[in-house]
Every structure is written in C-alpha cells, then in structure tokens.
Write a protein that holds these residues in place. Structure first.
Motif, PDB file in Angstrom:
ATOM      1  N   GLU A   1     -23.027   5.469 -15.429  1.00 41.83           N
ATOM      2  CA  GLU A   1     -22.423   6.788 -15.633  1.00 41.83           C
ATOM      3  C   GLU A   1     -22.547   7.630 -14.364  1.00 41.83           C
ATOM      4  N   HIS A   2     -23.706   7.579 -13.760  1.00 44.16           N
ATOM      5  CA  HIS A   2     -23.952   8.298 -12.511  1.00 44.16           C
ATOM      6  C   HIS A   2     -22.944   7.853 -11.448  1.00 44.16           C
ATOM      7  N   GLY A   3     -22.795   6.555 -11.288  1.00 40.13           N
ATOM      8  CA  GLY A   3     -21.875   6.014 -10.283  1.00 40.13           C
ATOM      9  C   GLY A   3     -20.433   6.413 -10.526  1.00 40.13           C
ATOM     10  N   LEU A   4     -20.005   6.387 -11.780  1.00 36.09           N
ATOM     11  CA  LEU A   4     -18.634   6.764 -12.100  1.00 36.09           C
ATOM     12  C   LEU A   4     -18.370   8.231 -11.775  1.00 36.09           C
ATOM     13  N   ILE A   5     -19.292   9.102 -12.133  1.00 33.90           N
ATOM     14  CA  ILE A   5     -19.123  10.534 -11.851  1.00 33.90           C
ATOM     15  C   ILE A   5     -19.142  10.784 -10.342  1.00 33.90           C
ATOM     16  N   CYS A   6     -20.005  10.098  -9.622  1.00 31.32           N
ATOM     17  CA  CYS A   6     -20.042  10.247  -8.162  1.00 31.32           C
ATOM     18  C   CYS A   6     -18.710   9.839  -7.538  1.00 31.32           C
ATOM     19  N   VAL A   7     -18.173   8.719  -7.976  1.00 31.96           N
ATOM     20  CA  VAL A   7     -16.895   8.260  -7.423  1.00 31.96           C
ATOM     21  C   VAL A   7     -15.783   9.255  -7.739  1.00 31.96           C
ATOM     22  N   ARG A   8     -15.773   9.800  -8.935  1.00 30.32           N
ATOM     23  CA  ARG A   8     -14.751  10.792  -9.274  1.00 30.32           C
ATOM     24  C   ARG A   8     -14.835  12.020  -8.372  1.00 30.32           C
ATOM     25  N   ILE A   9     -16.042  12.508  -8.145  1.00 34.34           N
ATOM     26  CA  ILE A   9     -16.216  13.681  -7.282  1.00 34.34           C
ATOM     27  C   ILE A   9     -15.807  13.355  -5.848  1.00 34.34           C
ATOM     28  N   VAL A  10     -16.305  12.245  -5.330  1.00 36.89           N
ATOM     29  CA  VAL A  10     -16.006  11.870  -3.946  1.00 36.89           C
ATOM     30  C   VAL A  10     -14.496  11.670  -3.752  1.00 36.89           C
ATOM     31  N   ALA A  11     -13.843  11.018  -4.700  1.00 37.90           N
ATOM     32  CA  ALA A  11     -12.402  10.781  -4.577  1.00 37.90           C
ATOM     33  C   ALA A  11     -11.627  12.095  -4.511  1.00 37.90           C
ATOM     34  N   GLU A  12     -11.944  13.017  -5.401  1.00 46.20           N
ATOM     35  CA  GLU A  12     -11.247  14.312  -5.417  1.00 46.20           C
ATOM     36  C   GLU A  12     -11.522  15.110  -4.145  1.00 46.20           C
ATOM     37  N   LEU A  13     -12.787  15.149  -3.738  1.00 45.83           N
ATOM     38  CA  LEU A  13     -13.144  15.892  -2.534  1.00 45.83           C
ATOM     39  C   LEU A  13     -12.508  15.286  -1.289  1.00 45.83           C
ATOM     40  N   GLU A  14     -12.531  13.972  -1.172  1.00 47.72           N
ATOM     41  CA  GLU A  14     -11.983  13.312   0.023  1.00 47.72           C
ATOM     42  C   GLU A  14     -10.504  13.622   0.204  1.00 47.72           C
ATOM     43  N   VAL A  15      -9.737  13.507  -0.864  1.00 53.94           N
ATOM     44  CA  VAL A  15      -8.302  13.802  -0.770  1.00 53.94           C
ATOM     45  C   VAL A  15      -8.091  15.248  -0.323  1.00 53.94           C
ATOM     46  N   PHE A  16      -8.819  16.167  -0.927  1.00 50.24           N
ATOM     47  CA  PHE A  16      -8.657  17.583  -0.605  1.00 50.24           C
ATOM     48  C   PHE A  16      -9.070  17.882   0.842  1.00 50.24           C
ATOM     49  N   VAL A  17     -10.234  17.398   1.247  1.00 50.06           N
ATOM     50  CA  VAL A  17     -10.755  17.672   2.589  1.00 50.06           C
ATOM     51  C   VAL A  17      -9.835  17.104   3.664  1.00 50.06           C
ATOM     52  N   ARG A  18      -9.341  15.898   3.472  1.00 48.15           N
ATOM     53  CA  ARG A  18      -8.452  15.284   4.481  1.00 48.15           C
ATOM     54  C   ARG A  18      -7.115  16.002   4.557  1.00 48.15           C
ATOM     55  N   ARG A  19      -6.532  16.324   3.415  1.00 48.42           N
ATOM     56  CA  ARG A  19      -5.237  17.016   3.424  1.00 48.42           C
ATOM     57  C   ARG A  19      -5.329  18.392   4.071  1.00 48.42           C
ATOM     58  N   GLN A  20      -6.425  19.086   3.802  1.00 45.78           N
ATOM     59  CA  GLN A  20      -6.599  20.439   4.336  1.00 45.78           C
ATOM     60  C   GLN A  20      -7.215  20.447   5.744  1.00 45.78           C
ATOM     61  N   ARG A  21      -7.665  19.268   6.201  1.00 43.74           N
ATOM     62  CA  ARG A  21      -8.284  19.143   7.528  1.00 43.74           C
ATOM     63  C   ARG A  21      -9.458  20.120   7.679  1.00 43.74           C
ATOM     64  N   LEU A  22     -10.345  20.090   6.687  1.00 37.03           N
ATOM     65  CA  LEU A  22     -11.455  21.036   6.624  1.00 37.03           C
ATOM     66  C   LEU A  22     -12.748  20.534   7.265  1.00 37.03           C
ATOM     67  N   GLY A  23     -12.853  19.223   7.467  1.00 42.11           N
ATOM     68  CA  GLY A  23     -14.089  18.656   7.992  1.00 42.11           C
ATOM     69  C   GLY A  23     -14.195  17.209   7.557  1.00 42.11           C
ATOM     70  N   ALA A  24     -15.404  16.790   7.184  1.00 42.45           N
ATOM     71  CA  ALA A  24     -15.636  15.398   6.786  1.00 42.45           C
ATOM     72  C   ALA A  24     -16.483  15.342   5.521  1.00 42.45           C
ATOM     73  N   LEU A  25     -16.164  14.341   4.701  1.00 46.43           N
ATOM     74  CA  LEU A  25     -16.894  14.112   3.457  1.00 46.43           C
ATOM     75  C   LEU A  25     -17.735  12.857   3.629  1.00 46.43           C
ATOM     76  N   PHE A  26     -18.939  12.874   3.070  1.00 43.80           N
ATOM     77  CA  PHE A  26     -19.860  11.748   3.172  1.00 43.80           C
ATOM     78  C   PHE A  26     -20.350  11.359   1.784  1.00 43.80           C
ATOM     79  N   ASP A  27     -20.614  10.058   1.603  1.00 46.67           N
ATOM     80  CA  ASP A  27     -21.127   9.593   0.316  1.00 46.67           C
ATOM     81  C   ASP A  27     -22.641   9.492   0.352  1.00 46.67           C
ATOM     82  N   SER A  28     -23.201   8.927  -0.714  1.00 46.49           N
ATOM     83  CA  SER A  28     -24.660   8.910  -0.884  1.00 46.49           C
ATOM     84  C   SER A  28     -25.384   7.976   0.080  1.00 46.49           C
TER      85      SER A  28
END
Length: 186
Positions: free
Chosen positions: A38-65
């Motif tokens: 469950e932890h892994g699934l929620i982490c992937v959901r958050i990372v996926a949403e954040l990565e798309v947003f951060v890259r499209r907006q060119r706001l910086g960089a996203l990192f995983d665990s």
C-alpha cells in the motif's frame, strides 16, 4: 557514559547491501524502513503526479525515495518523494551523482506501520531546519494527510480534501481520494 556518533562517509553508505530496505542516517544512526505494498502504491501515485507537473511547469526536479539528502555529516534522510526548486538548482547542468546537499523544498512522507510519530517529527524538524518549505505526511491507515509549513502541523486534510502545492509548487493539486482510491480494473 556517552557513546560516540558514527560518521558515515557517502561511500560507506552507498556500499550498504541492496536488500530492499530503505536506509537513512539520523544523528549518526542507520535506520531502516521496510514498507508494504500500500505504501509503495501511494508513493508511486504521488511521484507520478508530481513528476508530470514539475516537468511541464519547469519548476525544478523531483526525486524518489532512493535519493539521500545530506543535512549534516551525521544526518542523511530520504523522503518518499522530494522536490527541489529550479532556484536551488540554478547553475547546475546535472544533479549531484552522490547525495543532494541540504533539504528539499517539498518533503513527502507516506507513513508505514513501523513509523513512529516521534521519529517522523524529528525528521521533519531537521528538514525544516535545513531549508524545507513544505511537507506532506500521508497517512494511509487514517486516509488523511498533515500539511506542514514549519515543524508543527499546519492543517489536517481529510479523504475529501486536496493536497495543494501552495507557493512551492504553484497550481499543483491532488485530491486525496485519488491517492487512496481502491484498485479497479473494470
């Protein structure tokens, strides 16, 4: 009698076994954090949403665990997801091959059954002391999230509320209901 704090080098930490455990260094002590599905699934959901947003907006960089953030010589933390703004990355052509110096702007932790409130608060305090500006603590068991702007919780979000990137990720919004959604393959 005081015991000496072990100072781990980056090389020593990187040489630890790759056995499925996430390791962090907290005040010189190695802590391991096994997590469930469950932890892994929620982490992937958050990372996926954040990565798309951060890259499209060119706001910086996203990192995983798997990314270590070196806060002090005896403290290396690895949030479940972390965002570093382009302002902090200015002048870099590449991110460091080793651990990132300092805290991320956004810290995201998804609680596991083994996480203790005391240790979570200790980590948050260290992140904010070293430059974090926003933190989300996601609690799958309670299906809620705590939002922090300082080491003290700012507000509690319930299942029907939405995570907001505020001034750290302007325009980012993610309903908690999407994070905690049941599996459906219909």
């Amino acid at each position: 009698m005081e015991t000496a704090v072990k100072f781990w080098t980056d090389e020593e930490l990187m040489a630890l076994p790759k056995d499925g455990y996430k390791r962090e260094l907290l005040q010189g002590e190695i802590i391991m954090s096994p997590a469930g599905a469950e932890h892994g699934l929620i982490c992937v959901r958050i990372v996926a949403e954040l990565e798309v947003f951060v890259r499209r907006q060119r706001l910086g960089a996203l990192f995983d665990s798997s990314t270590g953030f070196r806060l002090t010589p005896e403290t290396l933390l690895s949030p479940d997801a972390a965002f570093v703004s382009k302002v902090r990355l200015a002048g870099m052509k590449r991110v460091p091959r080793g651990f990132f110096p300092g805290a991320p702007d956004l810290v995201v932790e998804v609680l596991s059954p083994s996480d203790s409130p005391g240790r979570t608060n200790e980590k948050l305090t260290l992140h904010f002391t070293h430059g974090a500006r926003l933190a989300w603590i996601i609690n799958p068991a309670e299906r809620n999230a705590l939002v922090y702007r300082t080491p003290e919780a700012d507000r509690l979000l319930r299942f029907t509320d939405t995570l907001d990137g505020e001034d750290v990720l302007p325009g980012f919004r993610l309903p908690l209901a999407e994070l905690f959604a049941e599996l459906s393959f219909d």
